[in-house]
Design a protein around this motif. Structure first.
Motif, PDB file in Angstrom:
ATOM      1  N   GLN A 271       0.808  -1.360  -0.133  1.00 31.01           N
ATOM      2  CA  GLN A 271      -0.037   0.052   0.047  1.00 31.01           C
ATOM      3  C   GLN A 271       0.999   1.259   0.084  1.00 31.01           C
ATOM      4  OE1 GLN A 271      -3.505  -0.209   3.247  1.00 31.01           O
ATOM      5  NE2 GLN A 271      -2.594  -2.089   3.267  1.00 31.01           N
ATOM      6  N   LYS A 272       2.000   1.228   1.049  1.00 33.69           N
ATOM      7  CA  LYS A 272       2.839   2.465   0.940  1.00 33.69           C
ATOM      8  C   LYS A 272       3.471   2.732  -0.386  1.00 33.69           C
ATOM      9  CE  LYS A 272       6.287   4.565   3.524  1.00 33.69           C
ATOM     10  NZ  LYS A 272       5.614   5.628   3.940  1.00 33.69           N
ATOM     11  N   PHE A 275       1.045   4.113  -2.993  1.00 32.91           N
ATOM     12  CA  PHE A 275       0.711   5.458  -2.379  1.00 32.91           C
ATOM     13  C   PHE A 275       1.867   6.378  -3.033  1.00 32.91           C
ATOM     14  CE2 PHE A 275       0.270   9.024   0.289  1.00 32.91           C
ATOM     15  CZ  PHE A 275      -1.110   9.299   0.215  1.00 32.91           C
ATOM     16  N   ASP A 276       2.928   6.169  -2.311  1.00 28.91           N
ATOM     17  CA  ASP A 276       4.330   6.948  -2.362  1.00 28.91           C
ATOM     18  C   ASP A 276       4.506   7.207  -4.096  1.00 28.91           C
ATOM     19  OD1 ASP A 276       4.577   7.159   0.211  1.00 28.91           O
ATOM     20  OD2 ASP A 276       6.149   5.649   0.489  1.00 28.91           O
ATOM     21  N   LYS A 282      -4.682   9.572  -4.159  1.00 27.09           N
ATOM     22  CA  LYS A 282      -4.247   9.813  -2.816  1.00 27.09           C
ATOM     23  C   LYS A 282      -5.177  10.133  -1.899  1.00 27.09           C
ATOM     24  CE  LYS A 282       0.159  11.057  -4.049  1.00 27.09           C
ATOM     25  NZ  LYS A 282       1.214   9.848  -3.228  1.00 27.09           N
ATOM     26  N   GLU A 283      -6.491   9.997  -2.412  1.00 26.37           N
ATOM     27  CA  GLU A 283      -7.676  10.183  -1.372  1.00 26.37           C
ATOM     28  C   GLU A 283      -8.512   8.735  -1.292  1.00 26.37           C
ATOM     29  OE1 GLU A 283     -10.126  13.473  -2.195  1.00 26.37           O
ATOM     30  OE2 GLU A 283      -8.504  14.537  -3.159  1.00 26.37           O
ATOM     31  N   ALA A 486      -3.037   4.180   8.237  1.00 23.81           N
ATOM     32  CA  ALA A 486      -3.150   5.366   7.544  1.00 23.81           C
ATOM     33  C   ALA A 486      -1.716   6.008   7.518  1.00 23.81           C
ATOM     34  CB  ALA A 486      -4.018   6.344   8.029  1.00 23.81           C
ATOM     35  N   LYS A 487      -1.223   6.039   8.812  1.00 23.29           N
ATOM     36  CA  LYS A 487       0.019   6.757   9.209  1.00 23.29           C
ATOM     37  C   LYS A 487       1.288   6.089   8.206  1.00 23.29           C
ATOM     38  CE  LYS A 487       3.020   8.446  12.621  1.00 23.29           C
ATOM     39  NZ  LYS A 487       3.240   8.512  14.152  1.00 23.29           N
ATOM     40  N   THR A 490       0.403   6.738   4.410  1.00 23.28           N
ATOM     41  CA  THR A 490       0.389   8.206   3.878  1.00 23.28           C
ATOM     42  C   THR A 490       1.318   8.969   4.499  1.00 23.28           C
ATOM     43  OG1 THR A 490      -1.324   9.041   5.484  1.00 23.28           O
ATOM     44  CG2 THR A 490      -2.036   7.858   3.484  1.00 23.28           C
TER      45      THR A 490
END
Length: 532
Positions: A271-272, A275-276, A282-283, A486-487, A490
């Motif tokens: 996931q990270k 996302f990165d 991003k939402e 989430a931390k 994101t």
């Protein structure tokens, strides 16, 4: 979301006769009516005058799909049809799909809950049973039911799922298919960029990168979001590592909760990474109802979609915006752990429970409604009215006008709390409307069902333990876990996946995880011979 795809031609023909026999409906489009048996003429003697009917109330999911001109979830052509033809008068109580359990909990606390409460989540039904909000119904089924009692005898696989603390607290029906999750990709984008469909996790990430940088939509702008998914669809990524956040796994004979197994760090790492690198929206974490992910796909911004195995409505909207678009299903991807199946459901569909405040007469009326719905009441709610929404062609209900069906029938399935039907891949071409878009999608839908069922999905135990300590722990732990995850995903370098797993385990332990694991292990050791 099974052995269905292996059925031979003769079995298929027999199934078509049995499960696809028609419900003969009256010609009035605003007030469909059916007889006692699908395929038979309306039977006036089968109707009960409105004034003599008992009233029951039933919860339902509000998915925002009732067009204004059709009415509301409480009152529309189908609620009227049900009340004209069923043995009871039904008051429907809509609850928003993404807030169903909090809403139902509030209604229960206020003493305003409907008579029948249904949910897909067996754990939630277990919670209600433990709270005393619902009541055992096994004796009443034996006493008052005919159709459903016979149905349970034909489907003994359902019975273990309906019992809590040794007693039957709910009714359910066998799913039309066990398929649920699906992965879809734009074949036209693959073709344009000279790419092949990904089969491994590494290839999947590589294709996503090329969708991001290769301008597959040809608009000359770097505005592609390669992968469209909602926060709940991220469980498809989790399954690639043989884990799910809310399942239990048997690791060396010991039960371990999905969010605490070693492999869960791999799901956070994926996931990270996505996302990165800007390979997912991003939402996506805020998308709890698939609206944003669906919009990204249908407006041509995304090339990979994670969601349901059947995306007919989404596909149709995409084709309207881009007639050259072509969505095709993907098989589950291989990871370093091998190939898990895409998520497949347990045999029961929705669980319908009886409010503990119901008296015996109310329960009797509710069981009469369940018998009526299972016998043939579900048919028009799923297919609509003959010669208006479908034509009967060689024993198959063939959709006439997809847009008319979407407007007038698609929301009606929410009322079918009982269905007796099986879906096979071979059916879809025959059932689809004859226009090119419908026929093209029907081919992909059949392929999607086959691909979802091709690989077995790992489910170590058929259903989770359901004791009160676990229910309370999960309710408290889940929102904390979501914040930690989430931390990780994101938050840049603020927390690594490995640190995130450590933090998850710490919170699990702080909230009583050790004791819950002990109780879960005792439950498993006691019941494991009956969980196969």
């Amino acid at each position: 979301m099974n052995k269905l795809k292996h059925a031979g031609k003769s079995a298929f023909a027999a199934m078509m006769v049995i499960t696809l026999c028609t419900a003969m409906l009256a010609a009035c489009g605003s007030n469909p009516s059916g007889g006692k048996q699908p395929g038979g003429s309306p039977d006036p003697s089968n109707k009960v005058s409105e004034g003599s009917k008992k009233e029951i109330s039933i919860s339902m999911f509000d998915r925002g799909k009732v067009p204004t001109e059709e009415g509301t979830y409480e009152s529309n052509r189908w609620t009227k049809w049900i009340n004209e033809n069923s043995p009871v008068h039904v008051k429907w109580v809509p609850v928003a799909r993404n807030q169903s359990q909090p809403k139902l909990n509030a209604l229960i606390a206020a003493g305003e809950a409907p008579d029948l409460i249904w949910e897909y989540d067996r754990n939630y039904i277990s919670q209600l049973a433990n709270q005393g909000a619902i009541q055992p119904i096994g004796d009443y089924i034996d006493k008052y039911s005919t159709t459903y009692k016979a149905y349970l005898e034909k489907h003994p696989e359902l019975q273990p799922y309906l019992k809590f603390n040794g007693q039957m607290y709910a009714v359910s029906f066998a799913r039309e298919t066990l398929a649920n999750h699906g992965i879809w990709i734009r074949q036209d984008w693959l073709d344009k960029l000279g790419l092949k469909a990904p089969a491994t996790l590494e290839e999947y990430v590589d294709v996503a990168r090329k969708f991001k940088t290769g301008d597959p939509d040809g608009n000359g702008q770097a505005d592609t979001v390669p992968i469209a998914l909602s926060v709940s669809a991220n469980s498809i990524h989790q399954a690639l590592f043989f884990t799910s956040e809310n399942q239990w796994y048997v690791e060396d004979g010991k039960l371990q909760f999905g969010r605490t197994v070693d492999r869960y760090a791999d799901t956070l790492a994926l996931q990270k990474q996505l996302f990165d690198e800007g390979l997912i929206d991003k939402e996506y974490i805020t998308d709890t109802n698939f609206q944003r992910s669906s919009q990204l796909l249908t407006t041509g911004k995304a090339g990979i979609y994670l969601g349901n195995w059947d995306i007919e409505e989404i596909n149709n909207n995409l084709i309207k915006n881009d007639p050259n678009a072509k969505m095709v299903p993907l098989e589950s991807l291989s990871s370093k752990y091998g190939k898990n199946g895409l998520y497949q459901e347990a045999p029961p569909s929705v669980f319908t429970a009886f409010n503990s405040k119901m008296n015996e007469e109310q329960i009797k009326s509710a069981i009469q409604f369940i018998d009526w719905m299972l016998q043939d009441g579900w048919v028009p709610l799923k297919y609509g009215e003959e010669n208006v929404h479908y034509n009967l062609v060689d024993g198959v209900r063939q959709k006439i006008d997809p847009d008319k069906f979407k407007k007038e029938v698609s929301y009606a399935s929410e009322y079918a709390i009982m269905i007796d039907n099986v879906l096979l891949p071979e059916m879809f071409l025959a059932m689809a409307a004859k226009d090119e878009v419908s026929q093209n999608y029907a081919k992909e839908k059949g392929e999607s069902l086959e691909l979802v069922m091709k690989n077995k999905y790992r489910r170590d135990i058929p259903f989770n333990p359901d004791f009160p300590e676990l229910t309370q722990l999960i309710a408290t732990f889940s929102p904390i876990a979501q914040q930690i995850e989430a931390k990780v995903v994101t938050g840049g370098s603020s927390m690594s996946p490995e640190e995130g797993l450590i933090e998850l385990r710490k919170e699990w332990k702080r909230l009583g995880g050790d004791n819950v694991e002990k109780l879960a292990q005792e439950w498993y050791d006691t019941n494991k011979n009956n969980l196969k």
